[in-house]
Design an enzyme around this catalytic site. Structure first.
Site, PDB file in Angstrom:
ATOM      1  N   HIS A 129      -7.313  -5.880   0.773  1.00  0.00           N
ATOM      2  CA  HIS A 129      -6.314  -5.274   1.014  1.00  0.00           C
ATOM      3  C   HIS A 129      -5.538  -5.686   2.127  1.00  0.00           C
ATOM      4  CE1 HIS A 129      -4.008  -1.589  -0.142  1.00  0.00           C
ATOM      5  NE2 HIS A 129      -3.886  -1.234   1.182  1.00  0.00           N
ATOM      6  N   SER A 155       0.796  -0.984   0.124  1.00  0.00           N
ATOM      7  CA  SER A 155      -0.124  -0.127   0.000  1.00  0.00           C
ATOM      8  C   SER A 155       0.916   1.330   0.183  1.00  0.00           C
ATOM      9  CB  SER A 155      -0.763  -0.122   1.031  1.00  0.00           C
ATOM     10  OG  SER A 155      -1.966   0.918   1.144  1.00  0.00           O
ATOM     11  N   ASP A 166     -10.063  -5.634  -3.578  1.00  0.00           N
ATOM     12  CA  ASP A 166      -9.358  -4.654  -2.932  1.00  0.00           C
ATOM     13  C   ASP A 166     -10.095  -3.141  -3.317  1.00  0.00           C
ATOM     14  OD1 ASP A 166      -7.698  -2.263  -1.930  1.00  0.00           O
ATOM     15  OD2 ASP A 166      -6.181  -3.407  -2.630  1.00  0.00           O
TER      16      ASP A 166
END
Length: 287
Positions: free
Chosen positions: A263, A151, A230
Site C-alpha cells: 500500500h 487510498s 496490500d
C-alpha cells in the site's frame, strides 16, 4: 469568491517548479496548504490539470516528496495540484484522538453533524473552492482536467468524478477505498461526520454512485491499480466489490492486480506513470 494565495515554497525541478501555497479557506474556515507543480510549457499555453488526492495521515507534502511526480508532470506537460487531506488547527475536541479520523482524515466528504459541520466540508472544498482556485490562478485547459488519488484519496477521486461529471474528463485510482459503507475506517468516521443514517453515507460510496451515474463514459475503462500484498485490500478497500458494481452498472473499469506490491509510496511511484499515460489518452479523446 477567491482566496489570496501565499507562496510557502518554490523549488526548481526538471523544467518547471514545485510550489506550495497556503490560503485562508472560506469553505473549511481555516488556513489550508496545497502543492502544485507547474511545467515550463504552462508559461506559454493552457495545459492539462491533474488533481491528486492523498490518503490517511497525509499532508500536501507526502505526494510531492515521495512519488517522483515532478519528472512525470514535466514529461507530460501537466500541472499537478494536490491539496491537504483535511482542515487543520481548528481546535475541535477529538479531532486528533485517532489516526484515521479528524486531522489528516477528512474523507473528502461534507460533514453534517454538530461540531464537525463547520470545518469538515472537504468535498465542497476540493470540488468547488480548490478547483476554482487552481483554474483562477494557473494556466489550465478547462477541457482537460483529471482527478486521481491513493487510498482515502482514491475514494475521494472516484466520488468526485461520479458526483461532478461535468468537471472531470478522467479519473483513476491507486488502491482506493472503494466501498466506504463496509470499511471500518470510514464507518467510524461517517458515524461522526454524517450521523447514523446510512442512506446519507451512500451518497459518498463509489459502489453506490456508479449505479446512478449518468454522465459521460470515459473513452477507455477507468484505471484502478491494486497491490496483491496490500494488507488493507480485503478488509478495508474492497476493489472486487467495486469491480462487481461497475460490471452491473455497465461502467467500464480496468482493475489491475499488481503482484507483490503493498500500500506504500513504493507502489505509487512504480505505477504513477501509467496513470499519467491513462489521463493523457483521455485528454486526447476530449470532445
Amino acid at each position: 469568491m477567491s482566496s489570496e494565495l501565499t507562496l510557502e515554497q518554490s523549488t526548481k525541478s526538471f523544467d518547471g517548479y514545485q510550489y506550495v501555497y497556503s490560503h485562508d479557506s472560506y469553505t473549511v474556515d481555516c488556513n489550508m496548504k496545497f502543492g502544485i507543480y507547474v511545467p515550463s510549457i504552462a508559461d506559454k499555453e493552457c495545459v492539462p490539470l491533474l488533481i491528486f488526492l492523498s490518503g490517511l495521515t497525509c499532508t500536501e507534502q507526502n505526494f510531492i516528496t515521495k512519488s517522483g511526480v515532478q519528472r512525470l508532470a514535466s514529461k507530460y506537460g501537466f500541472i499537478v495540484a494536490n491539496p491537504d487531506t483535511s482542515p487543520r488547527n481548528c481546535n475541535i475536541e477529538g479531532e486528533n484522538d485517532q489516526w484515521n479520523f479528524g486531522e489528516g482524515a477528512g474523507y473528502y466528504i461534507d460533514a453534517t453533524e454538530g461540531k464537525w459541520s463547520e470545518n469538515y466540508q472537504m468535498f465542497s472544498y476540493i470540488n468547488d473552492e480548490f478547483y476554482e482556485l487552481i483554474l483562477s490562478n494557473f494556466n489550465v485547459d478547462i477541457d482537460r482536467i483529471g482527478i486521481l488519488g491513493h487510498s482515502m484519496g482514491g475514494h475521494g477521486a472516484l466520488i468526485s468524478f461520479f458526483k461532478r461529471p461535468s468537471q472531470y474528463k478522467s479519473v483513476s485510482a491507486l488502491a482506493p477505498i472503494c466501498n466506504v459503507t463496509k470499511c471500518e475506517w470510514t464507518r467510524n468516521a461517517f458515524m461522526k461526520f454524517l450521523g447514523q443514517d446510512e442512506n446519507l453515507w451512500k451518497e459518498y460510496d463509489a459502489c453506490e454512485l456508479v449505479n446512478s451515474y449518468s454522465g459521460p463514459i470515459p473513452y477507455a475503462p477507468i484505471l484502478i491499480d491494486q497491490g496483491s500484498d496490500d494488507k488493507y485490500k480485503e478488509d478495508y478497500l474492497f476493489p472486487n466489490v467495486f469491480l462487481d458494481a461497475c460490471t452491473k452498472a455497465s461502467f467500464p473499469i480496468h482493475l489491475r492486480e499488481q503482484i507483490g506490491y503493498d500500500h506504500s509510496y513504493y507502489f505509487i511511484m512504480t505505477f504513477l506513470e501509467d496513470h499519467f499515460k491513462y489521463h493523457k489518452n483521455e485528454f486526447e479523446h476530449s470532445d
